[in-house]
Design a protein around this motif. Structure first.
Motif, PDB file in Angstrom:
ATOM      1  N   VAL A   4      34.516  45.947  16.265  1.00 19.64           N
ATOM      2  CA  VAL A   4      34.886  44.601  16.705  1.00 19.64           C
ATOM      3  C   VAL A   4      33.868  44.078  17.729  1.00 19.64           C
ATOM      4  O   VAL A   4      33.447  42.921  17.686  1.00 19.64           O
ATOM      5  CB  VAL A   4      36.329  44.598  17.291  1.00 19.64           C
ATOM      6  CG1 VAL A   4      36.660  43.244  17.897  1.00 19.64           C
ATOM      7  CG2 VAL A   4      37.343  44.983  16.240  1.00 19.64           C
ATOM      8  N   VAL A   5      33.443  44.933  18.646  1.00 17.18           N
ATOM      9  CA  VAL A   5      32.454  44.537  19.667  1.00 17.18           C
ATOM     10  C   VAL A   5      31.124  44.200  18.999  1.00 17.18           C
ATOM     11  O   VAL A   5      30.489  43.177  19.315  1.00 17.18           O
ATOM     12  CB  VAL A   5      32.283  45.662  20.716  1.00 17.18           C
ATOM     13  CG1 VAL A   5      31.115  45.359  21.644  1.00 17.18           C
ATOM     14  CG2 VAL A   5      33.570  45.859  21.499  1.00 17.18           C
ATOM     15  N   TYR A  12      27.959  36.055  18.128  1.00 15.06           N
ATOM     16  CA  TYR A  12      27.655  35.194  19.269  1.00 15.06           C
ATOM     17  C   TYR A  12      26.291  35.496  19.900  1.00 15.06           C
ATOM     18  O   TYR A  12      26.015  35.053  21.015  1.00 15.06           O
ATOM     19  CB  TYR A  12      28.750  35.329  20.331  1.00 15.06           C
ATOM     20  CG  TYR A  12      30.095  34.868  19.821  1.00 15.06           C
ATOM     21  CD1 TYR A  12      30.315  33.525  19.565  1.00 15.06           C
ATOM     22  CD2 TYR A  12      31.114  35.773  19.585  1.00 15.06           C
ATOM     23  CE1 TYR A  12      31.534  33.091  19.082  1.00 15.06           C
ATOM     24  CE2 TYR A  12      32.345  35.351  19.110  1.00 15.06           C
ATOM     25  CZ  TYR A  12      32.548  34.005  18.864  1.00 15.06           C
ATOM     26  OH  TYR A  12      33.751  33.578  18.388  1.00 15.06           O
ATOM     27  N   ALA A  13      25.432  36.221  19.206  1.00 17.14           N
ATOM     28  CA  ALA A  13      24.124  36.594  19.754  1.00 17.14           C
ATOM     29  C   ALA A  13      23.285  35.382  20.154  1.00 17.14           C
ATOM     30  O   ALA A  13      22.700  35.379  21.245  1.00 17.14           O
ATOM     31  CB  ALA A  13      23.372  37.472  18.764  1.00 17.14           C
ATOM     32  N   PRO A  14      23.173  34.322  19.347  1.00 15.10           N
ATOM     33  CA  PRO A  14      22.357  33.178  19.783  1.00 15.10           C
ATOM     34  C   PRO A  14      22.891  32.523  21.054  1.00 15.10           C
ATOM     35  O   PRO A  14      22.115  32.048  21.888  1.00 15.10           O
ATOM     36  CB  PRO A  14      22.431  32.207  18.607  1.00 15.10           C
ATOM     37  CG  PRO A  14      22.825  33.024  17.434  1.00 15.10           C
ATOM     38  CD  PRO A  14      23.656  34.141  17.983  1.00 15.10           C
ATOM     39  N   PRO A  19      20.657  31.834  26.947  1.00 11.99           N
ATOM     40  CA  PRO A  19      20.761  31.738  28.415  1.00 11.99           C
ATOM     41  C   PRO A  19      20.126  32.933  29.129  1.00 11.99           C
ATOM     42  O   PRO A  19      19.511  32.765  30.189  1.00 11.99           O
ATOM     43  CB  PRO A  19      22.265  31.691  28.675  1.00 11.99           C
ATOM     44  CG  PRO A  19      22.872  31.250  27.405  1.00 11.99           C
ATOM     45  CD  PRO A  19      21.966  31.743  26.315  1.00 11.99           C
ATOM     46  N   VAL A  20      20.254  34.117  28.542  1.00  9.88           N
ATOM     47  CA  VAL A  20      19.641  35.290  29.171  1.00  9.88           C
ATOM     48  C   VAL A  20      18.124  35.150  29.173  1.00  9.88           C
ATOM     49  O   VAL A  20      17.469  35.392  30.186  1.00  9.88           O
ATOM     50  CB  VAL A  20      20.088  36.589  28.451  1.00  9.88           C
ATOM     51  CG1 VAL A  20      19.280  37.780  28.936  1.00  9.88           C
ATOM     52  CG2 VAL A  20      21.572  36.827  28.663  1.00  9.88           C
ATOM     53  N   ALA A  21      17.549  34.747  28.060  1.00  3.92           N
ATOM     54  CA  ALA A  21      16.097  34.567  27.986  1.00  3.92           C
ATOM     55  C   ALA A  21      15.643  33.453  28.934  1.00  3.92           C
ATOM     56  O   ALA A  21      14.585  33.557  29.558  1.00  3.92           O
ATOM     57  CB  ALA A  21      15.688  34.242  26.555  1.00  3.92           C
ATOM     58  N   PHE A  22      16.422  32.401  29.058  1.00  6.85           N
ATOM     59  CA  PHE A  22      16.083  31.302  29.958  1.00  6.85           C
ATOM     60  C   PHE A  22      16.064  31.773  31.409  1.00  6.85           C
ATOM     61  O   PHE A  22      15.128  31.475  32.161  1.00  6.85           O
ATOM     62  CB  PHE A  22      17.100  30.170  29.787  1.00  6.85           C
ATOM     63  CG  PHE A  22      16.766  28.949  30.582  1.00  6.85           C
ATOM     64  CD1 PHE A  22      15.804  28.061  30.143  1.00  6.85           C
ATOM     65  CD2 PHE A  22      17.434  28.688  31.772  1.00  6.85           C
ATOM     66  CE1 PHE A  22      15.497  26.933  30.877  1.00  6.85           C
ATOM     67  CE2 PHE A  22      17.127  27.575  32.515  1.00  6.85           C
ATOM     68  CZ  PHE A  22      16.156  26.683  32.070  1.00  6.85           C
TER      69      PHE A  22
END
Length: 93
Positions: A4-5, A12-14, A19-22
């Motif tokens: 499930v994880v 929801y990866a994109p 935001p993490v890359a930003f």
């Protein structure tokens, strides 16, 4: 539970990675300028057109603007075949 994880992360990866890359990019950018210091102030660079106009003006300063080449002298740069096509042999000499 792990399937499930992993399915949720894949779905929801994109939405998570952008935001993490930003944030990572912004922190790295500011950290690099902090370590390097601010760049020296740049002088305004003149454009190609400005440099060309300046060069042309410099060429014209030493030249007499009343002495120009005649149109007959400029005909040497055009192809002879196009100019002599409709002329008779006597007028070419």
């Amino acid at each position: 539970m792990w399937p499930v994880v992993w399915t949720a992360m894949r779905t929801y990866a994109p939405y998570v990675t952008f935001p993490v890359a930003f944030v990572v990019g912004a922190v790295g950018y500011h950290l690099e300028w902090f370590i390097r210091g601010s760049p020296p102030p740049r002088q305004e660079e003149r454009g190609v057109l400005e440099l060309r106009e300046e060069r042309k003006l410099e060429e014209l300063t030493g030249r007499d603007s009343t002495q120009v080449t005649s149109l007959k002298d400029r005909l040497e740069f055009t192809p002879r075949a196009a100019l002599n096509r409709n002329r008779s042999e006597k007028s070419q000499e």
